[in-house]
Design a protein around this motif. Structure first.
Motif, mmCIF file in Angstrom:
data_model
loop_
_atom_site.group_PDB
_atom_site.id
_atom_site.type_symbol
_atom_site.label_atom_id
_atom_site.label_comp_id
_atom_site.label_asym_id
_atom_site.label_seq_id
_atom_site.Cartn_x
_atom_site.Cartn_y
_atom_site.Cartn_z
ATOM 1 N N VAL A 1 0.826 -1.213 0.000
ATOM 2 C CA VAL A 1 0.000 0.000 0.000
ATOM 3 C C VAL A 1 0.855 1.256 0.000
ATOM 4 O O VAL A 1 0.708 2.138 -0.846
ATOM 5 C CB VAL A 1 -0.954 0.013 1.210
ATOM 6 N N SER A 2 1.775 1.351 0.951
ATOM 7 C CA SER A 2 2.588 2.554 1.068
ATOM 8 C C SER A 2 3.975 2.186 1.571
ATOM 9 O O SER A 2 4.197 2.045 2.765
ATOM 10 C CB SER A 2 1.920 3.556 2.017
ATOM 11 N N ILE A 3 4.901 2.012 0.647
ATOM 12 C CA ILE A 3 6.290 1.678 0.977
ATOM 13 C C ILE A 3 7.193 2.592 0.169
ATOM 14 O O ILE A 3 7.074 2.673 -1.055
ATOM 15 C CB ILE A 3 6.634 0.212 0.641
ATOM 16 N N ASP A 4 8.091 3.280 0.818
ATOM 17 C CA ASP A 4 9.056 4.109 0.098
ATOM 18 C C ASP A 4 9.917 3.215 -0.776
ATOM 19 O O ASP A 4 10.308 2.121 -0.364
ATOM 20 C CB ASP A 4 9.920 4.880 1.093
ATOM 21 N N SER A 5 10.214 3.658 -1.975
ATOM 22 C CA SER A 5 10.969 2.827 -2.928
ATOM 23 C C SER A 5 12.314 2.383 -2.367
ATOM 24 O O SER A 5 12.800 1.290 -2.674
ATOM 25 C CB SER A 5 11.174 3.583 -4.243
ATOM 26 N N ARG B 1 11.891 -3.986 -9.367
ATOM 27 C CA ARG B 1 10.677 -4.563 -9.959
ATOM 28 C C ARG B 1 9.471 -4.573 -9.024
ATOM 29 O O ARG B 1 8.443 -5.146 -9.359
ATOM 30 C CB ARG B 1 10.949 -5.987 -10.459
ATOM 31 N N ALA B 2 9.598 -3.916 -7.874
ATOM 32 C CA ALA B 2 8.484 -3.865 -6.928
ATOM 33 C C ALA B 2 8.135 -2.416 -6.603
ATOM 34 O O ALA B 2 8.989 -1.535 -6.623
ATOM 35 C CB ALA B 2 8.842 -4.615 -5.642
ATOM 36 N N THR B 3 6.874 -2.194 -6.289
ATOM 37 C CA THR B 3 6.426 -0.855 -5.928
ATOM 38 C C THR B 3 5.234 -0.978 -4.984
ATOM 39 O O THR B 3 4.838 -2.077 -4.600
ATOM 40 C CB THR B 3 6.038 -0.051 -7.191
ATOM 41 N N SER B 4 4.674 0.161 -4.589
ATOM 42 C CA SER B 4 3.470 0.179 -3.760
ATOM 43 C C SER B 4 2.488 1.172 -4.357
ATOM 44 O O SER B 4 2.842 1.959 -5.240
ATOM 45 C CB SER B 4 3.807 0.552 -2.309
ATOM 46 N N LEU B 5 1.260 1.128 -3.892
ATOM 47 C CA LEU B 5 0.215 1.967 -4.486
ATOM 48 C C LEU B 5 0.523 3.452 -4.373
ATOM 49 O O LEU B 5 0.285 4.219 -5.303
ATOM 50 C CB LEU B 5 -1.130 1.689 -3.805
ATOM 51 N N PHE B 6 1.055 3.864 -3.220
ATOM 52 C CA PHE B 6 1.224 5.294 -2.973
ATOM 53 C C PHE B 6 2.642 5.676 -2.581
ATOM 54 O O PHE B 6 2.858 6.750 -2.007
ATOM 55 C CB PHE B 6 0.243 5.736 -1.875
ATOM 56 N N GLY B 7 3.634 4.809 -2.890
ATOM 57 C CA GLY B 7 5.000 5.119 -2.510
ATOM 58 C C GLY B 7 5.084 5.302 -1.005
ATOM 59 O O GLY B 7 4.445 4.590 -0.242
ATOM 60 N N GLY B 8 5.846 6.263 -0.565
ATOM 61 C CA GLY B 8 5.943 6.523 0.863
ATOM 62 C C GLY B 8 4.948 7.556 1.340
ATOM 63 O O GLY B 8 4.995 7.991 2.491
ATOM 64 N N LYS B 9 4.004 7.942 0.472
ATOM 65 C CA LYS B 9 3.038 8.983 0.810
ATOM 66 C C LYS B 9 1.868 8.430 1.638
ATOM 67 O O LYS B 9 1.598 7.238 1.622
ATOM 68 C CB LYS B 9 2.501 9.634 -0.459
ATOM 69 N N ARG B 10 1.169 9.337 2.309
ATOM 70 C CA ARG B 10 -0.002 8.950 3.081
ATOM 71 C C ARG B 10 -1.141 8.580 2.131
ATOM 72 O O ARG B 10 -1.544 9.393 1.295
ATOM 73 C CB ARG B 10 -0.445 10.107 3.984
ATOM 74 N N PRO B 11 -1.674 7.369 2.219
ATOM 75 C CA PRO B 11 -2.741 6.949 1.302
ATOM 76 C C PRO B 11 -4.015 7.766 1.503
ATOM 77 O O PRO B 11 -4.335 8.152 2.628
ATOM 78 C CB PRO B 11 -2.975 5.485 1.685
ATOM 79 N N PRO B 12 -4.758 8.016 0.422
ATOM 80 C CA PRO B 12 -6.020 8.751 0.534
ATOM 81 C C PRO B 12 -7.174 7.865 1.007
ATOM 82 O O PRO B 12 -8.286 8.341 1.190
ATOM 83 C CB PRO B 12 -6.257 9.241 -0.892
#
Length: 330
Positions: A218-222, A232-243
């Protein structure tokens, strides 16, 4: 007590949380809470501190406390008409939610049942590959009891992939893609993995239980991803606070899933799966029985097989035996 049951003991911390959550616009003084719950003001203060350590947030005002939306997994916010609240299990830490679901199935748990954890110590994907499971993401497994023959079973992994992809598109306003058979991609990188397992009853010749597990970043800094998967992996909102809160996203995923499931034998989900395919039309490589093949991914059949046209033949790949080793980059 089986894995589907929870202790009926309610701590002061849980009582304080219940009062504040049930009246989110109301300010409660420490004295009012203490009187209502028949505890000391010190107990209220300690409960608030413990809740904040667990991730809950409160507005501290001169005249008391007010509950603020908090991104903490909570059973009372996850129950629905599809999955009753009493059929939901939540742990702070577990080896894997798939294992929890299997154990619950063996104990005769009511289904459908949902198993969640804040973090996993032994999560894995297909072929036993370890799954990176930092705290604060979504790790869950759904236990179903279809009582169908294998031939009658819907393509649960594909159906779940569509349900997740639809939810991701809605909350991110982006377009996700599905890598055959069980990975969801966003911006060209993996954001979710899905794994399905089935157990059969040999005496009656039917599938007794199905477990659908998934891990969603969901929210993991790269920079926080391990070096071996960082590219090759990412998260929905990077390290930002999800809406959106995780409880809301989880509900949306399973709402999508059960809507698609209840619409069967309608094949709309297969059309959506194909439309979102990360591999159709691309050159792919795979290994079968010690031989490496390269070809163009042509189609996905109604039973979930990937058809690859090599230079000499057309090969249908089963998700249970084959993993793609390379996909041509766009």
């Amino acid at each position: 007590m089986n894995n589907c049951e929870r202790s009926i003991f309610v701590s002061t911390k849980e009582k304080v949380l219940s009062v504040l959550k049930n009246a989110p616009t109301t300010i409660f003084s420490g004295v009012a809470l203490a009187d209502q719950l028949h505890v000391s003001r010190t107990a209220i203060w300690k409960a608030i501190r413990e809740l904040e350590k667990s991730g809950y947030t409160f507005e501290h005002l001169p005249n008391g406390y007010r509950y603020l939306p908090s991104d903490v997994l909570a059973i009372d916010e996850l129950g629905s008409s599809f999955i009753p609240q009493g059929n939901i299990s939540l742990k702070e830490e577990t080896i894997s939610t798939m294992m929890d679901a299997r154990q619950a199935a063996a104990a005769g748990c009511q289904t459908p049942a949902l198993f969640l954890a804040e973090t996993q110590t032994g999560g894995h994907g297909r072929f036993g590959r370890p799954y990176f499971s930092p705290k604060g993401q979504i790790y869950m497994s759904l236990l179903l009891e279809p009582s169908q023959t294998f031939a009658e079973l819907p393509q649960y992994t594909l159906l779940a992939a569509v349900a997740v992809a639809k939810a991701i598109d809605e909350v991110t306003k982006k377009t996700s893609e599905i890598k055959w058979v069980n990975d969801i991609y966003l911006d060209g990188k993996k954001v979710c993995g899905i794994l399905s397992e089935a157990t059969s009853d040999i005496e009656i010749g039917k599938i007794k239980h199905v477990v659908i597990g998934m891990g969603l970043n969901v929210s993991i800094d790269s920079a926080a991803f391990p070096d071996d998967i960082k590219e090759r992996a990412t998260s929905l909102f990077g390290g930002k606070r999800p809406p959106i809160l995780r409880n809301q996203l989880i509900q949306l995923i399973w709402q999508n899933f059960f809507h698609l499931l209840h619409a069967l034998p309608d094949q709309t989900y297969m059309d959506l799966y194909r439309q979102k395919s990360f591999v159709i039309g691309k050159q792919v490589s795979f290994t079968r029985q010690g031989h490496t093949y390269t070809g163009i991914a042509k189609e996905i059949t109604a039973t979930g097989e990937l058809v690859v046209q090599t230079s000499t033949e057309s090969i249908s790949l089963s998700s249970g035996e084959i993993s793609l080793t390379a996909i041509e980059k766009s």
